[in-house]
Scaffold this active site. Structure first.
Site, short mmCIF file in Angstrom:
data_model
loop_
_atom_site.label_atom_id
_atom_site.label_comp_id
_atom_site.label_asym_id
_atom_site.label_seq_id
_atom_site.Cartn_x
_atom_site.Cartn_y
_atom_site.Cartn_z
N TYR A 39 17.26 -8.84 52.31
CA TYR A 39 15.95 -8.49 52.53
C TYR A 39 15.11 -8.25 51.71
O TYR A 39 13.84 -8.01 51.84
CB TYR A 39 16.64 -6.91 53.27
CG TYR A 39 15.63 -6.53 54.58
CD1 TYR A 39 15.49 -7.31 55.54
CD2 TYR A 39 14.80 -5.37 54.36
CE1 TYR A 39 14.56 -6.84 56.51
CE2 TYR A 39 13.96 -4.94 55.22
CZ TYR A 39 13.88 -5.64 56.32
OH TYR A 39 12.91 -5.07 57.37
N LYS A 72 8.94 -2.14 53.55
CA LYS A 72 9.34 -1.20 54.67
C LYS A 72 9.45 -0.07 54.22
O LYS A 72 8.92 1.20 54.71
CB LYS A 72 10.61 -1.58 55.26
CG LYS A 72 10.49 -3.02 56.36
CD LYS A 72 10.00 -2.93 57.37
CE LYS A 72 9.91 -3.99 58.28
NZ LYS A 72 8.64 -4.01 59.30
P1 NAD Z 1 8.93 -11.24 65.73
O1 NAD Z 1 8.97 -12.37 65.08
O2 NAD Z 1 9.25 -11.58 67.29
O3 NAD Z 1 7.78 -10.47 65.56
C1 NAD Z 1 6.97 -10.47 64.38
C2 NAD Z 1 5.42 -10.58 64.67
O4 NAD Z 1 4.76 -10.41 63.57
C3 NAD Z 1 5.06 -11.74 65.33
O5 NAD Z 1 4.74 -11.58 66.61
C4 NAD Z 1 4.27 -12.34 64.67
O6 NAD Z 1 3.41 -13.41 65.13
C5 NAD Z 1 3.33 -11.44 64.07
N1 NAD Z 1 2.91 -11.75 62.73
C6 NAD Z 1 3.27 -12.18 61.45
N2 NAD Z 1 2.35 -12.48 60.67
C7 NAD Z 1 1.30 -12.08 61.49
C8 NAD Z 1 -0.38 -12.13 60.88
N3 NAD Z 1 -0.68 -12.53 59.88
N4 NAD Z 1 -1.24 -11.64 62.05
C9 NAD Z 1 -1.00 -11.14 63.10
N5 NAD Z 1 0.42 -11.22 63.39
C10 NAD Z 1 1.44 -11.65 62.51
O7 NAD Z 1 9.93 -10.47 65.17
P2 NAD Z 1 10.82 -8.84 65.53
O8 NAD Z 1 12.06 -8.88 65.06
O9 NAD Z 1 10.16 -8.48 66.97
O10 NAD Z 1 9.50 -7.83 64.56
C11 NAD Z 1 8.49 -7.09 64.91
C12 NAD Z 1 8.83 -5.86 63.70
O11 NAD Z 1 10.07 -5.11 63.87
C13 NAD Z 1 8.49 -6.33 62.53
O12 NAD Z 1 7.91 -5.18 61.41
C14 NAD Z 1 10.03 -6.34 61.84
O13 NAD Z 1 10.26 -6.07 60.47
C15 NAD Z 1 10.62 -5.20 62.53
N6 NAD Z 1 12.04 -5.01 62.80
C16 NAD Z 1 12.86 -6.07 63.29
C17 NAD Z 1 14.10 -6.04 63.15
C18 NAD Z 1 15.11 -7.04 63.61
O14 NAD Z 1 16.33 -7.09 63.31
N7 NAD Z 1 14.31 -8.08 64.31
C19 NAD Z 1 14.82 -4.70 62.73
C20 NAD Z 1 14.05 -3.64 62.36
C21 NAD Z 1 12.72 -3.81 62.31
#
Ligand code: NAD
Length: 271
Positions: free
Chosen positions: A165, A172
């Site tokens: 990570y 984060k």
């Molecule tokens: P995801 O890939 O579906 O979403 C990530 C989003 O970030 C995408 O829509 C992407 O287009 C956007 N993004 C990246 N660079 C960008 C930019 N320059 N401009 C605009 N948008 C941009 O994945 P997710 O897992 O749904 O992630 C969403 C959030 O949840 C993130 O902050 C991630 O760190 C967090 N999160 C995810 C998990 C997991 O296990 N999936 C766990 C905890 C937190």
């Protein structure tokens, strides 16, 4: 456990309008949240990263009877200016913001954080995953004259080390601190700012992390509930924080991870 629970329709978000940033496909956390908000009567403006995501996002947005979609690259001020201007022009004001965006390069999300974090990689991860929240919070607050609520998405890697990570854990941690400072700055305007710390879930972002599948497996096996984090639970927490049910909650990081964060030592083998 399969996430087959369908949230009941209701009116918790009736009359509320807001922006959801970060839908990339049907597995995105932002999409799970948007569906629950919509089922409770919210009107949503969707921002998506760029034209090549529109093909995937548009059918989802239309499937819930909405059509307000705006491209917004969070690294580009002109793009952010245009996106928030178009929301202001159409609605005048909003009530909520969902920030569900993060990025770090594949080369950074593997092995040693000390060895693999370049200056440019660090800058990019912090810009997209942290500054974008601060920037979006400022822009959203400008169109929240009657107060409102904002959330962002974080992960346990902010508090404890998690293999691979790496720089995203550092980002984060900064995002969680930014949540508290934004909550302080905006609280007196009646704007509540909080974060949800979700367990590992199968999304595009997780696929970018070496060993992401194992992170999910460990998250499930060590968790108190012995189950995967469910999208309905994450989205339900978002609904709670963004609706009037969340009154009095500000500067908080709520874990929605089947209890994984609470475990110090997993079950011991029989001796
Ligand atoms: P995801 O890939 O579906 O979403 C990530 C989003 O970030 C995408 O829509 C992407 O287009 C956007 N993004 C990246 N660079 C960008 C930019 N320059 N401009 C605009 N948008 C941009 O994945 P997710 O897992 O749904 O992630 C969403 C959030 O949840 C993130 O902050 C991630 O760190 C967090 N999160 C995810 C998990 C997991 O296990 N999936 C766990 C905890 C937190």
């Amino acid at each position: 456990m399969a996430d087959d629970w369908t949230p009941p329709e209701g009116t918790l978000m009736k009359g509320k309008r807001g922006i959801v940033m970060g839908v990339a496909n049907q597995n995105s956390i932002a999409w799970g949240i948007a569906q629950q908000l919509a089922a409770q009567g919210a009107e949503i403006a969707f921002t998506y990263q760029g034209e090549n995501l529109e093909r995937r996002v548009r059918p989802l947005v239309e499937s819930i009877g909405m059509d307000f979609m705006i491209p917004a690259d969070v690294t580009d001020d002109a793009s952010m200016d245009a996106a928030f201007a178009s929301v202001k022009e159409k609605w005048g004001k909003i009530d909520f913001l969902v920030h569900s965006i993060a990025f770090a390069g594949k080369d950074e999300l593997v092995g040693s954080m000390v060895e693999n974090t370049s200056r440019e990689g660090f800058r990019r991860a912090m810009d997209i995953s942290v500054y974008s929240f601060i920037d979006s919070a400022r822009r959203a607050a400008e169109i929240m004259p009657d107060g409102g609520a904002m959330i962002c998405m974080t992960y346990l890697g902010a508090e404890r080390t998690v293999p691979s990570y790496n720089v995203m854990g550092v980002a984060k941690a900064a995002l969680e601190a930014s949540t508290r400072y934004a909550a302080r700055d905006l609280g007196t305007q009646g704007i509540r700012v909080n974060a949800i710390s979700a367990g590992a879930m199968r999304t595009l972002s997780l696929a970018g992390i070496r060993g992401g599948k194992s992170l999910m497996g460990t998250g499930r096996d060590w968790s108190l509930l012995k189950e995967d984090t469910r999208m309905s639970g994450v989205a339900g927490c978002a609904l709670y924080l963004l609706s009037d049910l969340g009154h009095s909650i500000a500067g908080e990081v709520i874990h929605v991870d089947a209890g994984f964060h609470a475990v110090g030592v997993p079950e011991l083998p029989e001796e």
